[in-house]
Design a protein around this motif. Structure first.
Motif, short mmCIF file in Angstrom:
data_model
loop_
_atom_site.label_atom_id
_atom_site.label_comp_id
_atom_site.label_asym_id
_atom_site.label_seq_id
_atom_site.Cartn_x
_atom_site.Cartn_y
_atom_site.Cartn_z
N ARG A 43 22.32 -13.40 44.17
CA ARG A 43 22.32 -13.82 45.45
C ARG A 43 20.84 -14.11 45.98
O ARG A 43 20.46 -14.98 46.61
CB ARG A 43 23.05 -12.75 46.42
N ALA A 44 19.90 -13.35 45.44
CA ALA A 44 18.56 -13.46 46.01
C ALA A 44 18.07 -14.61 45.43
O ALA A 44 17.39 -15.30 46.12
CB ALA A 44 17.87 -12.24 45.21
N VAL A 45 18.22 -15.00 44.24
CA VAL A 45 17.88 -16.21 43.64
C VAL A 45 18.22 -17.37 44.24
O VAL A 45 17.65 -18.38 44.56
CB VAL A 45 18.22 -16.60 42.12
N GLN A 46 19.77 -17.28 44.61
CA GLN A 46 20.32 -18.56 45.28
C GLN A 46 19.84 -18.75 46.89
O GLN A 46 19.47 -20.03 47.26
CB GLN A 46 21.76 -18.14 45.46
N ILE A 47 19.37 -17.52 47.53
CA ILE A 47 18.76 -17.69 48.88
C ILE A 47 17.32 -17.90 48.92
O ILE A 47 16.95 -18.80 49.33
CB ILE A 47 18.97 -16.31 49.51
N LEU A 48 16.62 -17.49 47.84
CA LEU A 48 15.00 -17.87 47.88
C LEU A 48 14.96 -19.27 47.51
O LEU A 48 13.68 -19.98 47.63
CB LEU A 48 14.37 -16.75 47.21
N ASN A 49 15.77 -19.93 46.55
CA ASN A 49 15.62 -21.17 46.15
C ASN A 49 14.57 -21.36 45.33
O ASN A 49 13.60 -22.42 46.00
CB ASN A 49 15.96 -22.17 47.10
#
Length: 323
Positions: A43-49
């Protein structure tokens, strides 16, 4: 989009309403409430992009959104900051205008706003161009902020004698030479001249509503003021978005408020609901949004989903993107 009804839902509920077959979709399983580290990391990788790709659709024209509610503590500033950061991280050019003398949006974006810093007050009172006041937000590409200092506290009185006092902010935004996909205006918790300036400058109003008893009580006055501004000063203004905040899944009251708001405002209410989350409250003390402070948290995920929904609605509904 049709204008919202003048009368909001009634704000009155018993402490323990009768049991209902309705089960909130926010009620998580034990697994969802305490996700594995791998799920948080994803989720963190998806949000930080980190790739910087444009993953949220960009509107054809600038969307100027006023985040307003005269009740304090409902999440206006938190909503403004986190939606702006989420959209900027995913490829949109975003400007945040801090119109609250407390300067909390400036704090949340870690933008200097001490006395002496050029701020939105200079734009409103002295007609300083907005581009001379806007600051790039450190660490977030595509995001700028017009800060507010304590000087803004006197602007309500000083604006009374200023020519075209209601449209000062609208003119400043219109004169900005650069192009933004979104302009978010964080309003003070009042219905004074600063909020009127925001309503005149905006095309859309985003109303955060706290899922508690008092949240609906002042909504009638806010809707009436929005209607007055639409009739006399800004015919393009519309309430386009309602966001439910501080949702506490442990209470039936939160479910009751959510259902009343959805029944009254229909599809203006975002499907994403912002839960009570300690990470959301902690982030401003570090000069960050929850999106960067703890991107794997439930609060960050909820604001990310809300931003995505707003971006998708903007593409599907051209009427909300008036120039």
């Amino acid at each position: 989009m049709t204008a919202p009804a003048d009368t909001p839902p009634a704000a009155g509920y018993d402490d323990e309403p009768p049991a209902s077959p309705y089960v909130s979709r926010e009620t998580p399983t034990r697994e969802e409430d305490d996700p594995p580290l791998a799920m948080e990391a994803m989720r963190a990788v998806q949000i930080l992009n980190p790739s910087g790709e444009v993953t949220m659709p960009r509107p054809e024209r600038t969307r100027v959104m006023c985040v307003a509610n005269q009740k304090g503590g409902v999440g206006k500033t938190t909503t403004t900051v986190n939606l702006a950061v989420a959209l900027a991280l995913h490829g949109n050019r975003v400007l945040v205008v801090d119109l609250d003398p407390q300067g909390n949006a400036s704090t949340g974006l870690n933008v200097p706003h001490h006395t002496g810093v050029p701020d939105v007050y200079d734009c409103l009172i002295d007609s300083v161009p907005l581009e001379e006041v806007a600051q790039a937000v450190e660490g977030i590409p595509n995001l700028w902020c017009v800060p507010a200092t304590i000087d803004l506290a006197g602007a309500e009185i000083e604006l009374v004698s200023v020519v075209a006092r209601e449209s000062r902010l609208a003119r400043a935004i219109a004169a900005y030479p650069g192009h933004f996909d979104y302009v978010f205006i964080d309003c003070p918790p009042s219905l004074g001249l600063l909020t009127v300036n925001a309503l005149v400058a905006a095309q859309e109003v985003l109303i955060p509503i706290q899922c508690e008893y008092y949240a609906l009580e002042g909504l009638n006055q806010l809707i009436q003021n929005i209607n007055l501004v639409r009739q006399h000063l800004n015919p393009k203004l519309e309430v386009s978005t309602i966001l439910l905040t501080m949702y506490d899944r442990r209470t039936r009251l939160a479910d009751a408020v959510e259902q009343d708001v959805r029944n009254h405002f229909g599809d203006k209410v975002l499907q994403a609901v912002i839960p009570r989350n300690v990470r959301v409250s902690e982030a401003p003390s570090y000069g960050q949004s929850v999106m960067t402070y703890d991107p794997g948290s439930r609060g960050a995920t909820s604001y990310f989903e809300a931003a995505q929904e707003i971006a998708e609605r903007g593409v599907m509904e051209p009427v909300s993107r008036n120039a």
